[in-house]
Scaffold this active site. Structure first.
Site, short mmCIF file in Angstrom:
data_model
loop_
_atom_site.label_atom_id
_atom_site.label_comp_id
_atom_site.label_asym_id
_atom_site.label_seq_id
_atom_site.Cartn_x
_atom_site.Cartn_y
_atom_site.Cartn_z
N HIS A 1 -8.80 -9.43 -3.80
CA HIS A 1 -7.67 -9.00 -2.97
C HIS A 1 -7.75 -9.60 -1.56
O HIS A 1 -7.77 -8.90 -0.56
CB HIS A 1 -7.62 -7.47 -2.89
CG HIS A 1 -6.23 -6.94 -2.65
ND1 HIS A 1 -5.78 -5.77 -3.19
CD2 HIS A 1 -5.19 -7.43 -1.93
CE1 HIS A 1 -4.53 -5.54 -2.82
NE2 HIS A 1 -4.15 -6.55 -2.05
N ARG B 1 0.04 -6.36 -7.15
CA ARG B 1 -0.74 -5.13 -7.30
C ARG B 1 -1.37 -5.12 -8.69
O ARG B 1 -0.72 -5.47 -9.69
CB ARG B 1 0.15 -3.89 -7.13
CG ARG B 1 0.51 -3.58 -5.68
CD ARG B 1 -0.71 -3.12 -4.89
NE ARG B 1 -0.39 -2.74 -3.52
CZ ARG B 1 -0.48 -3.54 -2.48
NH1 ARG B 1 -0.85 -4.81 -2.65
NH2 ARG B 1 -0.21 -3.10 -1.26
N GLU C 1 -9.58 -1.84 -8.94
CA GLU C 1 -10.27 -2.49 -7.82
C GLU C 1 -10.86 -1.52 -6.80
O GLU C 1 -11.77 -1.87 -6.06
CB GLU C 1 -9.34 -3.48 -7.11
CG GLU C 1 -8.18 -2.85 -6.38
CD GLU C 1 -7.32 -3.92 -5.69
OE1 GLU C 1 -7.27 -3.91 -4.46
OE2 GLU C 1 -6.72 -4.75 -6.40
#
Length: 332
Positions: free
Chosen positions: A296, A235, A264
């Site tokens: 991601h 994360r 993000e």
């Protein structure tokens, strides 16, 4: 049940529609990120399906509850973007996908580590421009190097075994719940400070909680072995990006490969190639020659998407039939 599906991407519809042939739910796909303004799109939908960058805070949940939402179905493992207390207060159940394909993320972690170490991302760009010079592309043997792991759950455990057994690395790990099975493979569990002091590469595999937010801060970075390379596929919020930028500039950190970023939500899963990105911290980080950033995608395999669709829709059906399930985080 009717499902309002937020942050919908084209590649998600096919696996969800295929799996839904067995469940017969009514899915309304919305490209919009969920927040308090877009929550009205879920009006009369008892189920709202969200992903990692949807903002499921107290304000959003209040709107959803008012419009009849009873279930938040996360199609991911992490739930740091959901205000669980507010969900409970509004009578909304929350479920998630505890695991879909730990192999997908573990394999991607190894890929990032190899690319960063051997500068494959830079070599690829050079050759496309007919530059076949090797200057600046020197890497290191992984064999015998010390790899530090913070977190040894399903993903961290697979990474640890791959690096230990496949590459001959020394693997030092720290976890609040040490995985005794990994010790059988020669992986050592030590205190966090020892991991930081000895690691040539540090891989982050811990969840984002209030206790781990900005775990990698200025103080932690200063305590690490000079020149360490950091890989984060967990994360983005685990890393204080501004502190990381300073550590890279000073040479304390020798490079990083990140599939996640704390800001993000404003960037990832969108085409911004014709726009000016105003996040100067991200721009500064991404433009370092010893930094590799992807958007991601570590989870992004056909097998993982299928597993996510199966578990998510099963969670909805279990909720409809009032079956208890380990995927439940908040039950109402």
């Amino acid at each position: 049940m009717r499902i309002a599906f937020f942050s919908a991407q084209p590649y998600e519809k096919e696996p969800f529609e295929k799996v839904n042939e067995n469940y017969k739910h009514e899915i309304d796909y919305h490209e919009s990120i969920l927040n308090k303004k877009t929550a009205v799109l879920a009006e009369k939908a008892p189920v709202v399906c969200v992903f990692v960058n949807d903002k499921v805070d107290a304000d959003t949940l209040k709107v959803l509850a008012k419009n009849g939402t009873k279930l938040i179905a996360l199609r991911c493992a992490g739930f740091n973007n959901v205000d669980l207390k507010a969900a409970a207060d509004n009578g909304i159940t929350v479920v998630r996908v505890p695991a879909y394909s730990p192999y997908a993320v573990a394999e991607y972690t190894i890929g990032l580590l190899l690319s960063l170490n051997r500068k494959i991302h830079r070599a690829y760009v050079r050759v496309r421009e007919d530059d076949f010079n090797l200057n600046g592309l020197l890497g290191h043997d992984l064999h015998g190097k010390t790899i530090g792991l913070l977190g040894t759950g399903r993903i961290g455990g697979l990474v640890a075994k791959c690096l230990k057994l496949g590459f001959g690395c020394e693997v030092l790990a720290h976890d609040i719940k040490p995985n005794k099975e990994l010790e059988k493979f020669g992986i050592q569990f030590v205190e966090q400070q020892e991991v930081l002091a000895k690691a040539d590469f540090l891989c982050l595999h811990c969840p984002l909680t209030p206790d781990t937010e900005h775990l990698v801060d200025e103080k932690l970075l200063a305590s690490m072995k000079k020149g360490v390379k950091i890989i984060n596929t967990s994360r983005g919020g685990l890393v204080d990006t501004k502190a990381l930028v300073k550590a890279i500039e000073s040479g304390q950190v020798g490079g990083c490969a990140m599939d996640v970023y704390e800001g993000e939500r404003r960037l990832f899963y969108r085409d911004l190639s014709n726009e000016v990105i105003k996040d100067t911290t991200f721009q500064q980080l991404a433009n370092f020659p010893n930094v590799l950033v992807t958007s991601h995608q570590a989870f992004f395999t056909a097998e993982a998407l299928s597993a996510i669709a199966h578990t998510t829709l099963k969670n909805v059906s279990d909720f409809a039939s009032q079956n208890n399930d380990p995927s439940v985080i908040v039950k109402n």
